[in-house]
Design a protein around this motif. Structure first.
Motif, PDB file in Angstrom:
ATOM      1  N   ASP A   1       0.825  -1.219   0.000  1.00 46.67           N
ATOM      2  CA  ASP A   1       0.000   0.000   0.000  1.00 46.67           C
ATOM      3  C   ASP A   1       0.857   1.266   0.000  1.00 46.67           C
ATOM      4  N   HIS A   2       1.883   1.247   0.850  1.00 46.31           N
ATOM      5  CA  HIS A   2       2.757   2.426   0.905  1.00 46.31           C
ATOM      6  C   HIS A   2       3.518   2.602  -0.405  1.00 46.31           C
ATOM      7  N   ALA A   3       3.997   1.485  -0.962  1.00 48.09           N
ATOM      8  CA  ALA A   3       4.747   1.557  -2.230  1.00 48.09           C
ATOM      9  C   ALA A   3       3.840   2.119  -3.326  1.00 48.09           C
ATOM     10  N   HIS A   4       2.611   1.642  -3.341  1.00 45.02           N
ATOM     11  CA  HIS A   4       1.664   2.125  -4.351  1.00 45.02           C
ATOM     12  C   HIS A   4       1.468   3.638  -4.216  1.00 45.02           C
ATOM     13  N   ARG A   5       1.265   4.030  -2.966  1.00 49.23           N
ATOM     14  CA  ARG A   5       0.995   5.451  -2.740  1.00 49.23           C
ATOM     15  C   ARG A   5       2.192   6.324  -3.123  1.00 49.23           C
ATOM     16  N   LEU A   6       3.379   5.936  -2.658  1.00 54.00           N
ATOM     17  CA  LEU A   6       4.558   6.781  -2.893  1.00 54.00           C
ATOM     18  C   LEU A   6       5.019   6.764  -4.342  1.00 54.00           C
ATOM     19  N   PHE A   7       5.005   5.562  -4.959  1.00 59.11           N
ATOM     20  CA  PHE A   7       5.671   5.463  -6.255  1.00 59.11           C
ATOM     21  C   PHE A   7       4.705   5.505  -7.438  1.00 59.11           C
ATOM     22  N   SER A   8       3.498   4.958  -7.265  1.00 60.00           N
ATOM     23  CA  SER A   8       2.555   4.996  -8.389  1.00 60.00           C
ATOM     24  C   SER A   8       1.714   6.265  -8.346  1.00 60.00           C
ATOM     25  N   VAL A   9       1.239   6.620  -7.142  1.00 62.64           N
ATOM     26  CA  VAL A   9       0.354   7.786  -7.049  1.00 62.64           C
ATOM     27  C   VAL A   9       1.161   9.079  -6.989  1.00 62.64           C
ATOM     28  N   MET A  10       2.118   9.148  -6.057  1.00 58.84           N
ATOM     29  CA  MET A  10       2.853  10.403  -5.869  1.00 58.84           C
ATOM     30  C   MET A  10       4.080  10.501  -6.774  1.00 58.84           C
ATOM     31  N   ARG A  11       4.405   9.408  -7.425  1.00 60.38           N
ATOM     32  CA  ARG A  11       5.507   9.414  -8.409  1.00 60.38           C
ATOM     33  C   ARG A  11       6.858   9.761  -7.800  1.00 60.38           C
ATOM     34  N   LEU A  12       7.107   9.335  -6.576  1.00 63.60           N
ATOM     35  CA  LEU A  12       8.429   9.582  -5.980  1.00 63.60           C
ATOM     36  C   LEU A  12       9.434   8.611  -6.593  1.00 63.60           C
ATOM     37  N   ALA A  13      10.684   9.032  -6.598  1.00 55.36           N
ATOM     38  CA  ALA A  13      11.744   8.224  -7.206  1.00 55.36           C
ATOM     39  C   ALA A  13      12.906   8.117  -6.216  1.00 55.36           C
ATOM     40  N   PRO A  14      13.843   7.179  -6.446  1.00 61.13           N
ATOM     41  CA  PRO A  14      14.994   7.071  -5.548  1.00 61.13           C
ATOM     42  C   PRO A  14      15.674   8.425  -5.359  1.00 61.13           C
ATOM     43  N   GLY A  15      16.022   8.710  -4.111  1.00 58.55           N
ATOM     44  CA  GLY A  15      16.658   9.983  -3.791  1.00 58.55           C
ATOM     45  C   GLY A  15      15.669  11.015  -3.259  1.00 58.55           C
ATOM     46  N   ASP A  16      14.378  10.857  -3.542  1.00 62.06           N
ATOM     47  CA  ASP A  16      13.395  11.837  -3.071  1.00 62.06           C
ATOM     48  C   ASP A  16      13.237  11.755  -1.555  1.00 62.06           C
ATOM     49  N   GLU A  17      12.947  12.910  -0.990  1.00 64.71           N
ATOM     50  CA  GLU A  17      12.810  12.983   0.461  1.00 64.71           C
ATOM     51  C   GLU A  17      11.375  12.676   0.897  1.00 64.71           C
ATOM     52  N   VAL A  18      11.245  11.954   2.001  1.00 65.48           N
ATOM     53  CA  VAL A  18       9.948  11.774   2.659  1.00 65.48           C
ATOM     54  C   VAL A  18      10.160  11.949   4.156  1.00 65.48           C
ATOM     55  N   ARG A  19       9.094  12.082   4.881  1.00 64.45           N
ATOM     56  CA  ARG A  19       9.172  12.135   6.341  1.00 64.45           C
ATOM     57  C   ARG A  19       8.391  10.971   6.902  1.00 64.45           C
ATOM     58  N   VAL A  20       8.949  10.334   7.888  1.00 60.47           N
ATOM     59  CA  VAL A  20       8.264   9.188   8.486  1.00 60.47           C
ATOM     60  C   VAL A  20       8.128   9.450   9.983  1.00 60.47           C
ATOM     61  N   PHE A  21       7.056   8.924  10.563  1.00 57.60           N
ATOM     62  CA  PHE A  21       6.851   9.172  11.993  1.00 57.60           C
ATOM     63  C   PHE A  21       6.052   8.052  12.619  1.00 57.60           C
ATOM     64  N   ASN A  22       6.203   7.957  13.926  1.00 57.39           N
ATOM     65  CA  ASN A  22       5.257   7.178  14.737  1.00 57.39           C
ATOM     66  C   ASN A  22       5.266   7.744  16.144  1.00 57.39           C
ATOM     67  N   ALA A  23       4.368   7.246  16.970  1.00 62.13           N
ATOM     68  CA  ALA A  23       4.167   7.833  18.300  1.00 62.13           C
ATOM     69  C   ALA A  23       5.372   7.631  19.214  1.00 62.13           C
ATOM     70  N   ASP A  24       6.130   6.528  19.026  1.00 68.27           N
ATOM     71  CA  ASP A  24       7.244   6.241  19.942  1.00 68.27           C
ATOM     72  C   ASP A  24       8.532   6.958  19.543  1.00 68.27           C
ATOM     73  N   ASP A  25       8.762   7.104  18.243  1.00 72.02           N
ATOM     74  CA  ASP A  25      10.066   7.593  17.785  1.00 72.02           C
ATOM     75  C   ASP A  25      10.036   9.005  17.236  1.00 72.02           C
ATOM     76  N   GLY A  26       8.854   9.612  17.122  1.00 71.31           N
ATOM     77  CA  GLY A  26       8.769  10.962  16.590  1.00 71.31           C
ATOM     78  C   GLY A  26       8.890  10.972  15.075  1.00 71.31           C
ATOM     79  N   GLU A  27       9.414  12.075  14.545  1.00 70.26           N
ATOM     80  CA  GLU A  27       9.435  12.250  13.088  1.00 70.26           C
ATOM     81  C   GLU A  27      10.865  12.286  12.557  1.00 70.26           C
ATOM     82  N   TRP A  28      11.088  11.628  11.428  1.00 69.52           N
ATOM     83  CA  TRP A  28      12.432  11.497  10.849  1.00 69.52           C
ATOM     84  C   TRP A  28      12.428  11.846   9.377  1.00 69.52           C
TER      85      TRP A  28
END
Ligand code: SAH
Length: 235
Positions: free
Chosen positions: A24-51
């Motif tokens: 699901d995430h791959a579909h969203r990032l690469f097919s829908v949003m068209r991100l490519a290697p090298g592109d920046e994203v932000r990831v987060f969760n409740a325990d580790d914060g945002e990266w």
């Protein structure tokens, strides 16, 4: 600058880590949003914060992200629950989305005497909650609990948690200025029954949201706004 995607990932986040993306995430990032290697994203969760992370591998069904530096530590939200009676599907979606944006710890669907909804799809609600948190910049994703009968919920009510009972029949009644854990109760389109109203009034603080009768979805947003502005993290 293009909008940077924020992604909730329920896996440990730390500098140098490689994260595998599911379909699901791959579909969203690469097919829908068209991100490519090298592109920046932000990831987060409740325990580790945002990266900050970069796309390392992009595929149709999978992919990898490389985690770099931390952008923020975990942000908590105030300890308030929203207990609401599910209404029509799109309005229920609206309620959980707005609750996640306004900031709640837990979303608790309640089954009341006049609950007028079809069945609640918990996975669907959880997806809406995650999308709302990704959009609003938070890192805490509220839990969406399984629907519970109001009577059962009140029967085993944790007594330290104060109740804000939103009652359209209340002529007055402000929210008392008491800190600590709270829960907001909003009824279905038909309102709470007399028995339910009496039980809620006995257990908690009856609060008016003004002289007009609001729809349940409006009442949920108004109640959370009132609570957050008086007792929450934007007080
Ligand atoms: N039974 C009512 C409508 C219920 S409105 C009728 O048909 O006349 C749905 C829910 O929103 C109510 O159960 C209550 O929790 C909340 N609500 C709506 N308007 C409100 C107000 N002015 N003050 C407090 N709560 C309100």
């Amino acid at each position: 600058m293009a909008h940077i995607v924020r992604l909730f990932l329920d896996q440990p986040l730390a500098a140098g880590q490689m994260l595998s993306l599911d379909r699901d995430h791959a579909h969203r990032l690469f097919s829908v949003m068209r991100l490519a290697p090298g592109d920046e994203v932000r990831v987060f969760n409740a325990d580790d914060g945002e990266w900050r992370a970069h796309v390392a591998k992009a595929g149709k069904r999978a992919g990898e992200l490389h985690v770099e530096g931390q952008l923020s530590v975990p942000k908590t939200v105030p300890d308030v629950w929203l207990c609401f009676a599910p209404i029509k599907r799109d309005r229920t979606d609206f309620i959980v989305e707005k609750a996640a944006e306004l900031g709640v710890r837990r979303i608790q669907p309640i089954l009341t005497e006049f609950t007028n909804s079809e069945r609640v799809r918990l996975d669907r609600l959880a997806t809406h909650v995650i999308a709302a948190v990704e959009q609003c910049g938070g890192t805490f994703v509220p839990e969406v609990s399984a629907p519970t009968k109001l009577a059962d919920l009140l029967h085993s009510w944790p007594k330290e948690r104060r109740v804000m009972f939103c009652d359209e029949a209340a002529s007055e009644g402000g929210l008392p200025d008491i800190a600590g854990p709270w829960a907001i109760f909003v009824g279905p389109e038909g309102g709470f029954s007399e028995v339910e109203r009496a039980a809620l009034a006995k257990l908690g603080h009856t609060v008016s949201l003004g002289p007009r009768i609001l729809r349940a979805d409006t009442a949920a947003v108004a109640a959370l706004t009132l609570w957050q502005s008086k007792l929450g993290d934007w007080a």
